[in-house]
Design an enzyme around this catalytic site. Sequence first.
Site, short mmCIF file in Angstrom:
data_model
loop_
_atom_site.label_atom_id
_atom_site.label_comp_id
_atom_site.label_asym_id
_atom_site.label_seq_id
_atom_site.Cartn_x
_atom_site.Cartn_y
_atom_site.Cartn_z
N CYS A 90 0.83 -1.21 0.00
CA CYS A 90 0.00 0.00 0.00
C CYS A 90 0.86 1.26 0.00
CB CYS A 90 -0.91 0.03 1.23
SG CYS A 90 -2.07 -1.33 1.33
N ASP A 99 -21.66 11.72 -13.80
CA ASP A 99 -23.06 11.41 -13.52
C ASP A 99 -23.22 10.55 -12.28
OD1 ASP A 99 -22.01 9.06 -14.48
OD2 ASP A 99 -23.44 8.82 -16.14
#
Length: 219
Positions: free
Chosen positions: A44, A135
């Site tokens: 990570c 959207d």
Amino acid sequence: MVNLGDVFPNFKAQSTIGEIELHSFLGDKWGILFSHPADYTPVCTTELGKVAKLAPEFTKRNFKMLAVSCDNVEDHLGWIKDIQAYNCLEGEFPFPIIADEKRELAVKLGMLDPEEKDAAGMPLTARAVFIIGPDKKLKLSILYPATTGRNFDEVLRVIDSLQLTAEKKVATPADWQAGGNCMVLPSIPSAEAKQMFPDHKVHEVPSGKQYLRTTPCPK
């Protein structure tokens, strides 16, 4: 689990920049949300550093970036210092990291990796990537196992394809790179294709079917 074309859940969560409401945070921009199993983990740390270095590329594409990891905000803030040091980053960290201590988002979004477990025997959060359109609908999801780091150059390549094909009636072939030749959509009749893509080429194949049509990348 969120399916392609679904409106992405509008959650509220604490982060390294305070409380975030996803839809408001994104506004009218595209969004990328990527998950991490835990703070202070090696893979990570490399991934977040890579995305931080690529921040100008995401900004250029009208994106807001957002990470999520299954630890608290205080841990995130400490971890960011390690990320910056290891990846030779300077200045303000370019995107927030959401706290998901209870793994509520990980469960809600289907991000758990049942094959990999933490020291307490709990499933780790998989390395998910979600691309959300202006959207607020899910445009792309990629799910890596917790043990495999992501290729964010590939994520940018896919974003270029998503943004192009959202505006133009083309598809992008295997290994396509921005500016490369595209495929004319099979749904476009020949006469219309000649008008829309005057420089397109029909490729002859043994079947005789004229479905393989390439065109220079639309501007």
